[in-house]
Design a protein around this motif. Structure first.
Motif, mmCIF file in Angstrom:
data_model
loop_
_atom_site.group_PDB
_atom_site.id
_atom_site.type_symbol
_atom_site.label_atom_id
_atom_site.label_comp_id
_atom_site.label_asym_id
_atom_site.label_seq_id
_atom_site.Cartn_x
_atom_site.Cartn_y
_atom_site.Cartn_z
ATOM 1 N N ILE A 104 4.899 10.875 -10.022
ATOM 2 C CA ILE A 104 3.821 11.251 -10.941
ATOM 3 C C ILE A 104 2.758 12.066 -10.201
ATOM 4 O O ILE A 104 2.237 13.054 -10.719
ATOM 5 N N ALA A 105 2.452 11.659 -8.980
ATOM 6 C CA ALA A 105 1.432 12.380 -8.211
ATOM 7 C C ALA A 105 1.901 13.782 -7.832
ATOM 8 O O ALA A 105 1.075 14.700 -7.675
ATOM 9 N N GLU A 106 3.215 13.983 -7.692
ATOM 10 C CA GLU A 106 3.749 15.273 -7.272
ATOM 11 C C GLU A 106 3.911 16.256 -8.430
ATOM 12 O O GLU A 106 4.393 17.370 -8.225
ATOM 13 N N VAL A 107 3.535 15.839 -9.629
ATOM 14 C CA VAL A 107 3.643 16.741 -10.776
ATOM 15 C C VAL A 107 2.772 17.977 -10.566
ATOM 16 O O VAL A 107 3.128 19.102 -10.962
ATOM 17 N N SER A 108 1.638 17.805 -9.914
ATOM 18 C CA SER A 108 0.729 18.929 -9.657
ATOM 19 C C SER A 108 1.178 19.783 -8.483
ATOM 20 O O SER A 108 0.525 20.773 -8.161
ATOM 21 N N GLY A 109 2.276 19.396 -7.850
ATOM 22 C CA GLY A 109 2.805 20.199 -6.757
ATOM 23 C C GLY A 109 2.810 19.488 -5.423
ATOM 24 O O GLY A 109 3.635 19.773 -4.564
ATOM 25 N N ARG A 110 1.904 18.539 -5.219
ATOM 26 C CA ARG A 110 1.812 17.801 -3.966
ATOM 27 C C ARG A 110 1.521 16.338 -4.250
ATOM 28 O O ARG A 110 0.984 15.998 -5.306
ATOM 29 N N LYS A 111 1.877 15.499 -3.299
ATOM 30 C CA LYS A 111 1.607 14.075 -3.436
ATOM 31 C C LYS A 111 0.186 13.784 -2.931
ATOM 32 O O LYS A 111 -0.023 13.383 -1.794
ATOM 33 N N HIS A 112 -0.779 14.036 -3.781
ATOM 34 C CA HIS A 112 -2.163 13.811 -3.401
ATOM 35 C C HIS A 112 -2.963 13.360 -4.614
ATOM 36 O O HIS A 112 -2.518 13.446 -5.755
ATOM 37 N N LEU A 113 -4.160 12.857 -4.341
ATOM 38 C CA LEU A 113 -5.096 12.441 -5.380
ATOM 39 C C LEU A 113 -6.208 13.473 -5.482
ATOM 40 O O LEU A 113 -6.722 13.950 -4.472
ATOM 41 N N ILE A 114 -6.565 13.802 -6.711
ATOM 42 C CA ILE A 114 -7.537 14.861 -6.963
ATOM 43 C C ILE A 114 -8.903 14.250 -7.238
ATOM 44 O O ILE A 114 -9.024 13.257 -7.951
ATOM 45 N N GLY A 115 -9.934 14.860 -6.678
ATOM 46 C CA GLY A 115 -11.297 14.405 -6.902
ATOM 47 C C GLY A 115 -12.208 14.833 -5.773
ATOM 48 O O GLY A 115 -11.786 14.891 -4.611
ATOM 49 N N LYS A 116 -13.460 15.112 -6.112
ATOM 50 C CA LYS A 116 -14.417 15.554 -5.103
ATOM 51 C C LYS A 116 -15.161 14.395 -4.460
ATOM 52 O O LYS A 116 -15.755 14.560 -3.402
ATOM 53 N N TYR B 10 1.139 10.051 8.466
ATOM 54 C CA TYR B 10 1.356 10.174 7.027
ATOM 55 C C TYR B 10 0.778 11.469 6.437
ATOM 56 O O TYR B 10 1.321 11.978 5.458
ATOM 57 N N PHE B 11 -0.304 11.977 6.998
ATOM 58 C CA PHE B 11 -0.975 13.126 6.389
ATOM 59 C C PHE B 11 -0.971 14.363 7.270
ATOM 60 O O PHE B 11 -1.451 15.415 6.833
ATOM 61 N N GLY B 12 -0.458 14.273 8.472
ATOM 62 C CA GLY B 12 -0.504 15.423 9.362
ATOM 63 C C GLY B 12 -1.932 15.738 9.772
ATOM 64 O O GLY B 12 -2.650 14.889 10.294
ATOM 65 N N ARG B 13 -2.350 16.955 9.513
ATOM 66 C CA ARG B 13 -3.721 17.359 9.840
ATOM 67 C C ARG B 13 -4.696 17.077 8.707
ATOM 68 O O ARG B 13 -5.899 17.321 8.853
ATOM 69 N N GLU B 14 -4.206 16.576 7.602
ATOM 70 C CA GLU B 14 -5.070 16.300 6.454
ATOM 71 C C GLU B 14 -5.608 14.875 6.526
ATOM 72 O O GLU B 14 -5.339 14.123 7.469
ATOM 73 N N GLY C 128 0.815 -1.198 0.000
ATOM 74 C CA GLY C 128 0.000 0.000 0.000
ATOM 75 C C GLY C 128 0.856 1.258 0.000
ATOM 76 O O GLY C 128 1.954 1.279 0.557
ATOM 77 N N GLN C 129 0.347 2.306 -0.628
ATOM 78 C CA GLN C 129 1.010 3.606 -0.686
ATOM 79 C C GLN C 129 0.036 4.689 -0.256
ATOM 80 O O GLN C 129 -1.100 4.723 -0.730
ATOM 81 N N LYS C 130 0.479 5.556 0.639
ATOM 82 C CA LYS C 130 -0.392 6.591 1.186
ATOM 83 C C LYS C 130 -0.421 7.812 0.275
ATOM 84 O O LYS C 130 0.624 8.267 -0.195
ATOM 85 N N PHE C 131 -1.626 8.321 0.051
ATOM 86 C CA PHE C 131 -1.826 9.548 -0.719
ATOM 87 C C PHE C 131 -2.791 10.446 0.045
ATOM 88 O O PHE C 131 -3.831 9.979 0.531
ATOM 89 N N ALA C 132 -2.434 11.706 0.131
ATOM 90 C CA ALA C 132 -3.364 12.672 0.714
ATOM 91 C C ALA C 132 -4.489 12.950 -0.270
ATOM 92 O O ALA C 132 -4.305 12.845 -1.487
ATOM 93 N N ALA C 133 -5.656 13.282 0.223
ATOM 94 C CA ALA C 133 -6.809 13.616 -0.612
ATOM 95 C C ALA C 133 -6.912 15.129 -0.722
ATOM 96 O O ALA C 133 -6.987 15.825 0.297
ATOM 97 N N ALA C 134 -6.889 15.618 -1.955
ATOM 98 C CA ALA C 134 -6.983 17.070 -2.149
ATOM 99 C C ALA C 134 -8.293 17.598 -1.586
ATOM 100 O O ALA C 134 -8.347 18.680 -0.995
ATOM 101 N N THR C 135 -9.365 16.823 -1.780
ATOM 102 C CA THR C 135 -10.672 17.169 -1.224
ATOM 103 C C THR C 135 -11.141 16.019 -0.346
ATOM 104 O O THR C 135 -11.250 14.886 -0.828
#
Length: 284
Positions: free
Chosen positions: A239-251, A45-49, A27-34
């Motif tokens: 690849i995930a950090e291309v947008s600036g942060r290591k997170h997954l995008i989606g509402k 892994y995510f701090g306050r997020e 498994g790999q941890k990803f922060a959720a943008a939303t």
């Protein structure tokens, strides 16, 4: 230059063992943008997020399947589901994992469906307490490696229908492994179904542990398989950090799952492109 490429090719060859195809899960941890319903808090892994875990199956260097689970859930509850739901033409014969992939039924479940489960042990000395024997434990007093206990063979052989019902439920996908683990853990420790499954798991795990201790080549193959999925995680994180942060995008959870699948597709494209370049350079 050619000698260097040959060295690189031998280091990252596709098959660790010509007689078996190794697959790795992790498994790999990803922060959720939303924040979504599946995204959960994890200060480590995510701090306050909040975030999710991308549980991925990798065969050699190809990511065949990925599934999003909550950061609060145990990865070992999804090992069988991830492997059994593989619908690609790439079917690994040996599944490796880290210590987080082990629980009290994964060895048994993988054995029932003819999939070899080969986790990487970080501390062999700590595995001695998980070695069990089928005979009288006093017979092993003069052995260098002594079992920690005796397996209850009567619990395994008393009612074969218990295993048949579980195997049938898992094979027709009427029940997920996660639901099965929760039901077994909710039962009394003396319940015959729970005891039979856990005792059979001890048997399969003990056999594998002894093989792992005696076979250095198996240890190297398992380590190499796990190192490959760690390398995939490094690429996937980049690849995930291309947008600036290591997170997954989606509402929504569905949008995040699509974003995760797109990242897996892009990682496979990069891997295939690099393989074509390396093969072309080696053939010259």
């Amino acid at each position: 230059m050619r000698a260097r490429l040959v060295s690189i090719a031998s280091r990252y060859n596709y098959s660790s063992d010509l007689g078996a195809l190794f697959g790795a899960i992790d498994g790999q941890k990803f922060a959720a943008a939303t924040p979504t319903a599946k995204a959960r808090h994890s200060r480590k892994y995510f701090g306050r997020e909040r975030g999710v875990v991308a549980f991925t199956s990798l065969t050699n260097h190809v990511a065949t399947l990925t599934n999003l689970i909550g950061a609060h859930e145990h990865e070992n509850h999804y090992v069988f589901d991830l492997c059994y739901h593989n619908t690609t033409d790439i079917a690994p014969t040996i599944i490796t994992g880290d210590m987080h992939s082990i629980n009290k039924m994964n060895f048994a479940a993988m054995y029932w469906f003819e999939m070899d489960f080969a986790p990487r042990f970080t501390n062999l000395q700590a595995q001695l307490k998980h070695l069990f024997c089928g005979d009288d434990i006093e017979q092993y007093d003069n052995f260098l490696i002594k079992p920690a206990g005796q397996i209850d063979l009567l619990a395994i052989c008393d009612d074969p229908c218990v295993f048949e019902q579980i195997i049938a439920s898992l094979s027709v996908k009427e029940m997920s492994q996660q639901a099965l683990v929760r039901k077994l853990c909710a039962l009394s420790p003396r319940h015959r179904t729970r005891r039979a499954v856990f005792e059979f798991d001890k048997l399969v795990r003990s056999i594998y542990t002894l093989r792992y201790m005696r076979d250095p080549q198996l240890q190297r193959n398992v380590h190499r398989s796990q190192n490959r999925i760690e390398a995939y995680h490094a690429l996937r994180g980049f690849i995930a950090e291309v947008s600036g942060r290591k997170h997954l995008i989606g509402k929504t959870d569905h949008d995040i799952a699509i974003n995760n699948e797109c990242g897996r597709l892009l990682a496979n494209v990069v891997t295939a492109f690099n393989s074509v370049l390396l093969r072309r350079d080696l053939s010259q």
